[in-house]
Design an enzyme around this catalytic site. Structure first.
Site, mmCIF file in Angstrom:
data_model
loop_
_atom_site.group_PDB
_atom_site.id
_atom_site.type_symbol
_atom_site.label_atom_id
_atom_site.label_comp_id
_atom_site.label_asym_id
_atom_site.label_seq_id
_atom_site.Cartn_x
_atom_site.Cartn_y
_atom_site.Cartn_z
ATOM 1 N N GLU A 230 0.841 -1.209 0.000
ATOM 2 C CA GLU A 230 0.000 0.000 0.000
ATOM 3 C C GLU A 230 0.873 1.255 0.000
ATOM 4 O OE1 GLU A 230 -2.910 -0.342 3.169
ATOM 5 O OE2 GLU A 230 -4.219 -1.480 1.855
ATOM 6 N N ALA B 172 -6.972 -5.574 12.368
ATOM 7 C CA ALA B 172 -7.868 -4.789 13.214
ATOM 8 C C ALA B 172 -9.160 -5.547 13.562
ATOM 9 C CB ALA B 172 -8.175 -3.462 12.525
HETATM 10 C C1 LIG Z 1 0.724 0.639 8.868
HETATM 11 C C2 LIG Z 1 -0.291 -0.395 9.268
HETATM 12 C C3 LIG Z 1 -1.322 -0.719 8.382
HETATM 13 C C4 LIG Z 1 -2.275 -1.649 8.756
HETATM 14 N N1 LIG Z 1 -3.293 -1.932 7.881
HETATM 15 C C5 LIG Z 1 -4.281 -2.765 8.254
HETATM 16 C C6 LIG Z 1 -5.399 -2.992 7.412
HETATM 17 O O1 LIG Z 1 -5.477 -2.453 6.306
HETATM 18 N N2 LIG Z 1 -6.382 -3.821 7.855
HETATM 19 C C7 LIG Z 1 -6.308 -4.433 9.074
HETATM 20 O O2 LIG Z 1 -7.233 -5.148 9.460
HETATM 21 N N3 LIG Z 1 -5.253 -4.262 9.888
HETATM 22 C C8 LIG Z 1 -4.242 -3.440 9.509
HETATM 23 N N4 LIG Z 1 -3.166 -3.241 10.340
HETATM 24 C C9 LIG Z 1 -3.065 -4.033 11.581
HETATM 25 C C10 LIG Z 1 -3.926 -3.460 12.680
HETATM 26 O O3 LIG Z 1 -3.760 -2.069 12.775
HETATM 27 C C11 LIG Z 1 -3.545 -4.149 13.997
HETATM 28 O O4 LIG Z 1 -3.767 -5.528 13.840
HETATM 29 C C12 LIG Z 1 -4.381 -3.607 15.137
HETATM 30 O O5 LIG Z 1 -4.075 -2.253 15.353
HETATM 31 C C13 LIG Z 1 -4.115 -4.396 16.425
HETATM 32 O O6 LIG Z 1 -4.880 -3.847 17.443
HETATM 33 P P1 LIG Z 1 -4.348 -3.897 18.948
HETATM 34 O O7 LIG Z 1 -5.451 -3.334 19.768
HETATM 35 O O8 LIG Z 1 -3.841 -5.244 19.255
HETATM 36 O O9 LIG Z 1 -3.087 -2.939 18.963
HETATM 37 P P2 LIG Z 1 -2.936 -1.416 18.522
HETATM 38 O O10 LIG Z 1 -4.081 -0.972 17.702
HETATM 39 O O11 LIG Z 1 -1.572 -1.307 17.968
HETATM 40 O O12 LIG Z 1 -3.019 -0.625 19.899
HETATM 41 C C14 LIG Z 1 -2.058 -0.759 20.898
HETATM 42 C C15 LIG Z 1 -2.181 0.441 21.819
HETATM 43 O O13 LIG Z 1 -1.463 0.177 23.008
HETATM 44 C C16 LIG Z 1 -0.695 1.299 23.366
HETATM 45 N N5 LIG Z 1 0.455 0.779 24.111
HETATM 46 C C17 LIG Z 1 1.387 -0.087 23.684
HETATM 47 N N6 LIG Z 1 2.242 -0.401 24.651
HETATM 48 C C18 LIG Z 1 1.859 0.306 25.740
HETATM 49 C C19 LIG Z 1 2.365 0.415 27.064
HETATM 50 N N7 LIG Z 1 3.435 -0.268 27.457
HETATM 51 N N8 LIG Z 1 1.723 1.249 27.919
HETATM 52 C C20 LIG Z 1 0.638 1.950 27.527
HETATM 53 N N9 LIG Z 1 0.122 1.880 26.280
HETATM 54 C C21 LIG Z 1 0.718 1.058 25.410
HETATM 55 C C22 LIG Z 1 -0.331 1.938 22.042
HETATM 56 O O14 LIG Z 1 -0.044 3.327 22.197
HETATM 57 C C23 LIG Z 1 -1.589 1.696 21.227
HETATM 58 O O15 LIG Z 1 -2.507 2.755 21.350
HETATM 59 C C24 LIG Z 1 -2.188 -2.302 10.005
HETATM 60 C C25 LIG Z 1 -1.148 -1.986 10.882
HETATM 61 C C26 LIG Z 1 -0.220 -1.033 10.517
HETATM 62 C C27 LIG Z 1 0.883 -0.695 11.478
#
Ligand SMILES: Cc1cc2nc3c(=O)[nH]c(=O)nc-3n(C[C@H](O)[C@H](O)[C@H](O)COP(=O)(O)OP(=O)(O)OC[C@H]3O[C@@H](n4cnc5c(N)ncnc54)[C@H](O)[C@@H]3O)c2cc1C
Length: 411
Positions: free
Chosen positions: A163, A308
């Site tokens: 992308e 996500a």
């Molecule tokens: C560039 C990019 C493009 C993507 N494109 C897609 C897509 O097109 N479609 C799709 O389905 N998925 C996509 N993904 C993947 C998707 O974004 C992730 O799978 C999803 O965000 C995971 O959700 P999560 O809640 O596990 O973590 P995250 O959404 O990463 O959230 C983690 C949160 O925890 C916080 N955090 C971390 N460590 C600590 C700590 N020690 N103390 C306090 N806070 C902390 C961070 O600040 C963050 O806000 C993409 C990811 C990236 C990076």
């Protein structure tokens, strides 16, 4: 206590906001970030505020949700407390860990300095500054030196790399180069390096082939079966080949948050916690791990992808266990409902499948746009992203080409 206001943590908190529980949502940033559009901030097509929403604003009218901005550094299981970066403990009855993942440089952490990854707004702004400064620098240096500023290397041919490469090719060519007369004469190149035999390895072969052909049509050089062996300040080595460049973007590997190590639970190779089928720890039914931080096998025994929708569905599932106060033996296993995947290539094409039906081309891109607009938080962000896209299609002028400072590496 919920650690992480990303997709998983936010979904859990939103499901619990009308339930009689006290929620403390801790995040190191003050916002929820829509990572799937982060690459558009990195290429100066969108502004940071278009894809991020302050957590306090999201929960403004929900009195049972308290927001705490801070970094959690360890889980003290004996005290049932989170240790914050200032040493303060925050006690919990039930814990949901959703801290996501970071880039992984296969043990070569020094590469991070020269090849930033794309996970946070800071990362995206760093890449944007480098991109814009490189174009400005190329305008004034000798043509022989300009080459390293006008070569952009993206490492990793998964959805993020593809992308990013496609959008960069479109935006740079149509939206930026016309403003840089010297760059127009010198030309620029975008190289996508993938270690495997095809881009988008999780997609069907036919869609990978299409994506590659479209990238090449946009002028992206796709290098397959090539391993990056070194990254320095002004070059990247793929096998024996040295590519002079100051612009390397890392989209190749992920590793779960280091915070998880303090749980002293079994982790998989990517550092994810191996959870039970109700997403709780093997040794504690009231500590849950969700999203990119959890290793949760699907029906065929493979780990669920880092996406996500997985994180959001897991957040809602854990919230329902808490809402119903289900004892461990009464909990149904978590089941992921896979509604499909879409990845864009350039600004009006995409590949993917929804509910088993494969799409490609403009229709897939339209679906991609609608899905992304739908899942953005808040009407204002939806409106802003949509209007930025429409503006771009009408004028080919991306709206966020401002340089605020020098890249971190030069400060
Ligand atoms: C560039 C990019 C493009 C993507 N494109 C897609 C897509 O097109 N479609 C799709 O389905 N998925 C996509 N993904 C993947 C998707 O974004 C992730 O799978 C999803 O965000 C995971 O959700 P999560 O809640 O596990 O973590 P995250 O959404 O990463 O959230 C983690 C949160 O925890 C916080 N955090 C971390 N460590 C600590 C700590 N020690 N103390 C306090 N806070 C902390 C961070 O600040 C963050 O806000 C993409 C990811 C990236 C990076």
């Amino acid at each position: 206590v919920i650690i992480g206001g990303g997709f998983g943590g936010l979904a859990a908190a939103q499901r619990l906001r009308r339930v009689p529980v006290e929620i403390l949502l801790i995040d190191r940033t003050n916002h929820h970030l829509f990572q799937p559009l982060l690459y558009q901030v990195a290429i100066a097509a969108l502004s940071p505020g278009d894809i991020a929403s302050p957590l306090r604003a999201i929960f403004r009218s929900h009195r049972n949700v308290t927001i705490l901005m801070g970094e959690a550094v360890a889980v003290d299981r004996a005290r049932r407390a989170i240790l914050m970066e200032n040493g303060e403990p925050v006690c919990f009855d039930i814990l949901i860990l959703a801290p996501g993942s970071r880039h992984f440089y296969f043990g070569k952490d020094i590469w991070e300095r020269f090849a930033p990854g794309l996970k946070t707004l800071t990362d995206a702004l760093e890449i944007r500054e480098r991109l814009l400064i490189s174009f400005e620098t190329a305008e004034r240096v000798h043509p022989a030196e300009a080459c390293k500023y006008l070569t952009f290397v993206i490492v990793g041919g998964g959805p993020t790399g593809v992308e990013l490469a496609g959008a960069l090719a479109e935006v740079a060519r149509k939206g930026m180069v016309p403003d840089f007369p010297t760059v127009r004469a010198k030309g620029f190149s975008i190289i996508l390096i993938e270690a495997g035999p095809r881009v988008l390895p999780a997609y069907p072969q036919e869609q990978s082939d299409k994506a590659r052909a479209w990238l090449e049509k946009l002028g992206v050089q796709v290098h397959l079966n090539e391993h990056v062996t070194d990254v320095t300040e002004d070059s990247v080595y793929a096998g024996q080949t040295c590519i002079p460049t100051v612009n390397v973007i890392w989209a190749a590997g992920n590793r779960a948050s280091p915070l998880l190590q303090s749980l002293k639970e079994p982790l998989d190779r990517q550092g994810r916690v191996i959870v039970r089928e109700d997403l709780s720890l093997q040794s504690d039914p009231w500590i849950f791990v969700i999203g990119d931080a959890a290793y949760c096998p699907d029906a065929e025994g493979r780990g669920l992808p880092a996406l996500a929708p997985v994180a959001m569905q897991q957040g809602r599932y854990v919230a329902s266990i808490i809402r119903k106060n289900l004892a461990p033996h009464a909990r149904p296993a978590f089941v992921y409902h896979d509604r499909g995947n879409l990845a864009t290539v350039g600004l009006a094409k995409a590949v993917g499948e929804i509910s088993g039906v494969h799409f490609s081309g403009f229709l897939a891109w339209l679906l991609w746009s609608l899905v992304h607009i739908f899942y953005l938080i808040g009407f204002r962000n939806r409106f802003r992203v949509m209007s930025e896209w429409i503006w771009y299609y009408l004028t080919y002028r991306p709206g966020a080409q401002l340089i605020y400072g020098k890249p971190r590496s030069e400060r």
